[in-house]
Design an enzyme around this catalytic site. Structure first.
Site, PDB file in Angstrom:
ATOM      1  N   GLN A  58      73.807  30.512  50.438  1.00 54.30           N
ATOM      2  CA  GLN A  58      74.504  30.972  49.235  1.00 54.30           C
ATOM      3  C   GLN A  58      74.542  32.496  49.190  1.00 54.30           C
ATOM      4  O   GLN A  58      75.607  33.103  49.003  1.00 54.30           O
ATOM      5  CB  GLN A  58      73.779  30.420  47.982  1.00 54.30           C
ATOM      6  N   ARG A  61      81.620  29.966  51.038  1.00 46.77           N
ATOM      7  CA  ARG A  61      80.531  29.184  51.644  1.00 46.77           C
ATOM      8  C   ARG A  61      80.998  28.642  52.993  1.00 46.77           C
ATOM      9  O   ARG A  61      80.260  28.644  53.980  1.00 46.77           O
ATOM     10  CB  ARG A  61      80.134  28.006  50.724  1.00 46.77           C
ATOM     11  N   ARG A 100      68.347  20.141  52.954  1.00 43.38           N
ATOM     12  CA  ARG A 100      68.153  20.515  51.538  1.00 43.38           C
ATOM     13  C   ARG A 100      66.981  19.701  51.017  1.00 43.38           C
ATOM     14  O   ARG A 100      67.001  18.473  51.065  1.00 43.38           O
ATOM     15  CB  ARG A 100      69.416  20.236  50.716  1.00 43.38           C
ATOM     16  N   HIS A 157      67.854  29.949  48.836  1.00 48.62           N
ATOM     17  CA  HIS A 157      69.178  29.380  49.154  1.00 48.62           C
ATOM     18  C   HIS A 157      69.927  30.430  49.988  1.00 48.62           C
ATOM     19  O   HIS A 157      70.871  31.068  49.514  1.00 48.62           O
ATOM     20  CB  HIS A 157      69.902  29.062  47.846  1.00 48.62           C
ATOM     21  N   CYS A 213      76.919  30.490  41.425  1.00 46.94           N
ATOM     22  CA  CYS A 213      76.930  29.708  42.668  1.00 46.94           C
ATOM     23  C   CYS A 213      77.481  28.305  42.470  1.00 46.94           C
ATOM     24  O   CYS A 213      77.855  27.654  43.445  1.00 46.94           O
ATOM     25  CB  CYS A 213      75.526  29.651  43.263  1.00 46.94           C
ATOM     26  N   ASP A 264      73.192  31.627  37.157  1.00 47.79           N
ATOM     27  CA  ASP A 264      72.940  30.311  37.768  1.00 47.79           C
ATOM     28  C   ASP A 264      72.353  29.411  36.676  1.00 47.79           C
ATOM     29  O   ASP A 264      71.903  29.892  35.626  1.00 47.79           O
ATOM     30  CB  ASP A 264      71.993  30.436  38.978  1.00 47.79           C
TER      31      ASP A 264
HETATM   32  N1   CP Z   1      76.065  26.272  45.247  1.00 53.23           N
HETATM   33  C1   CP Z   1      75.680  25.153  45.895  1.00 53.23           C
HETATM   34  O1   CP Z   1      74.827  25.173  46.790  1.00 53.23           O
HETATM   35  O2   CP Z   1      76.316  24.028  45.466  1.00 53.23           O
HETATM   36  P1   CP Z   1      75.965  22.524  45.870  1.00 53.23           P
HETATM   37  O3   CP Z   1      74.673  22.169  45.160  1.00 53.23           O
HETATM   38  O4   CP Z   1      77.117  21.736  45.353  1.00 53.23           O
HETATM   39  O5   CP Z   1      75.807  22.426  47.348  1.00 53.23           O
HETATM   40  N1  NVA Z   2      69.345  26.908  41.330  1.00 53.60           N
HETATM   41  C1  NVA Z   2      70.189  25.762  41.529  1.00 53.60           C
HETATM   42  C2  NVA Z   2      71.189  26.025  42.593  1.00 53.60           C
HETATM   43  C3  NVA Z   2      72.164  24.909  42.851  1.00 53.60           C
HETATM   44  C4  NVA Z   2      73.103  25.210  43.957  1.00 53.60           C
HETATM   45  C5  NVA Z   2      69.346  24.556  41.882  1.00 53.60           C
HETATM   46  O1  NVA Z   2      68.398  24.707  42.683  1.00 53.60           O
HETATM   47  O2  NVA Z   2      69.599  23.469  41.379  1.00 53.60           O
END
Ligand code: CP
Ligand code: NVA
Length: 323
Positions: free
Chosen positions: A143, A303, A113, A140, A275, A235
């Site tokens: 997701q 997930r 990430r 993502h 999400c 989101d």
């Molecule tokens: N939706 C999602 O990816 O959540 P986290 O940021 O908690 O991993």
């Molecule tokens: N769009 C959000 C998703 C978190 C899972 C972010 O990137 O923070």
């Protein structure tokens, strides 16, 4: 001698984006995820990744992605190893290339990430193990793939389903567009000017949509987007890394709140997805997020099941120690 996996396309070794998968590969993941979910819920052993080790390298916070990958790996009989950024030499300037090549000798796969999408692409180029995108500023994929599983479970099919995505056209929106295009679904986005999804993602998805019969509508009106929608998707307005833009985003995005007035304009049996993490009172009201149409906790659970399918597909085919 060229090793077998090096002859395979990158899309097979890694999971960086939904767009790199074929429709058949996505269908296979959905089938496997449902099977693994049934095994998990029925208490049937499914130790398909015994002896395998997955690395988890997160440069942004995470609850769902990190924990579901770690738990999923344990359920598959393997082991997950969290690599805290501050504790590895990357934080002192060691290159991605050296780190990726060395870690490929220890691990069977890695979830990353990070901010810049180019970073996961560099990892995928340099690593000989599979690299899984656990979220970048651009996309993502885990997701969106998990969300397909949830939609299929809740609606019985993906065919003919319309998703309305309302708010910031961010990484999650981009991956949902790619998933919709691959599966021949409809997505309508209601995102303000300046907060629209990535134009390259939309252009590529529209080419794919011609082949699959998908419809990709990118607009600015949330009420137009939710018309006839089976799924209303929200989101956060301030994604990780965008904190400095908070004041402006709260102002521009406030007409894009998913509230009961908006959801009432979708199909009566529409489901509400998010999400998570959510900010009640910003992108979505508590009434909707915690209301009868919301499927957010089942969505978060999936997930785990989808990522176990991804791990099985990517790590399962490689012999441990294969380079
Ligand atoms: N939706 C999602 O990816 O959540 P986290 O940021 O908690 O991993
Ligand atoms: N769009 C959000 C998703 C978190 C899972 C972010 O990137 O923070």
């Amino acid at each position: 001698m060229t090793r077998a996996f090096e002859r395979r396309p990158k899309s097979v070794k890694d999971l960086l984006d939904v767009a790199a998968l074929s429709r058949a590969e996505i269908e296979a993941l959905l089938t496997l995820a449902s099977l693994l979910k049934a095994k998990q819920q029925g208490g049937t052993s499914h130790r398909l990744l015994q002896g395998k080790t997955l690395g988890l390298l997160f440069q942004k916070p995470s609850t769902r992605t990190r924990v579901s990958f770690e738990a999923g790996m344990n359920q598959l009989g393997g082991h997950a190893l969290v690599l805290p950024m501050a504790d590895i030499q990357l934080s002192r300037g060691e290159s991605v290339a050296d780190t990726a090549r060395v870690l490929s000798r220890y691990l069977d796969g890695i979830v990353i990430r990070t901010y810049d999408h180019a970073t996961v692409e560099e990892w995928a180029r340099e690593a000989t193990m599979p690299v899984i995108n656990g979220l970048t500023d651009l996309s993502h994929p885990c997701q969106a793939l998990s969300d397909l599983l949830t939609i299929k479970e809740k609606k019985g099919t993906l065919k003919g389903i319309k998703i309305a995505y309302v708010g910031d056209g961010n990484n999650v929106a981009n991956s949902l567009i790619e998933a919709t295009a691959k599966m021949g679904m409809t997505i309508a986005l209601g995102c303000p000017s300046g907060y629209q999804p990535d134009q390259h993602v939309v252009d590529v998805a529209r080419v794919e949509a011609v082949k699959t019969g998908a419809t990709i509508d990118v607009g600015q009106d949330p009420y137009v987007a939710v018309k006839e929608a089976d799924v209303v998707y929200a989101d956060v307005w301030i994604s990780m890394g965008r904190e400095r833009e908070q004041a402006r985003r709260l102002k521009v995005l406030s007409p894009y709140q998913v509230n009961s007035r908006l959801v009432a304009k979708a199909k009566p049996d529409a489901i509400v997805m998010h999400c998570l993490p959510a900010h009640r009172g910003e992108e979505i009201t508590a009434e909707v997020l915690d209301g009868p149409q919301s499927v957010i906790i089942d969505q978060a659970e999936n997930r785990l099941h989808m990522q176990k399918a991804i791990l099985t597909k990517l790590l399962g085919k490689r012999r441990s120690g294969e380079r």
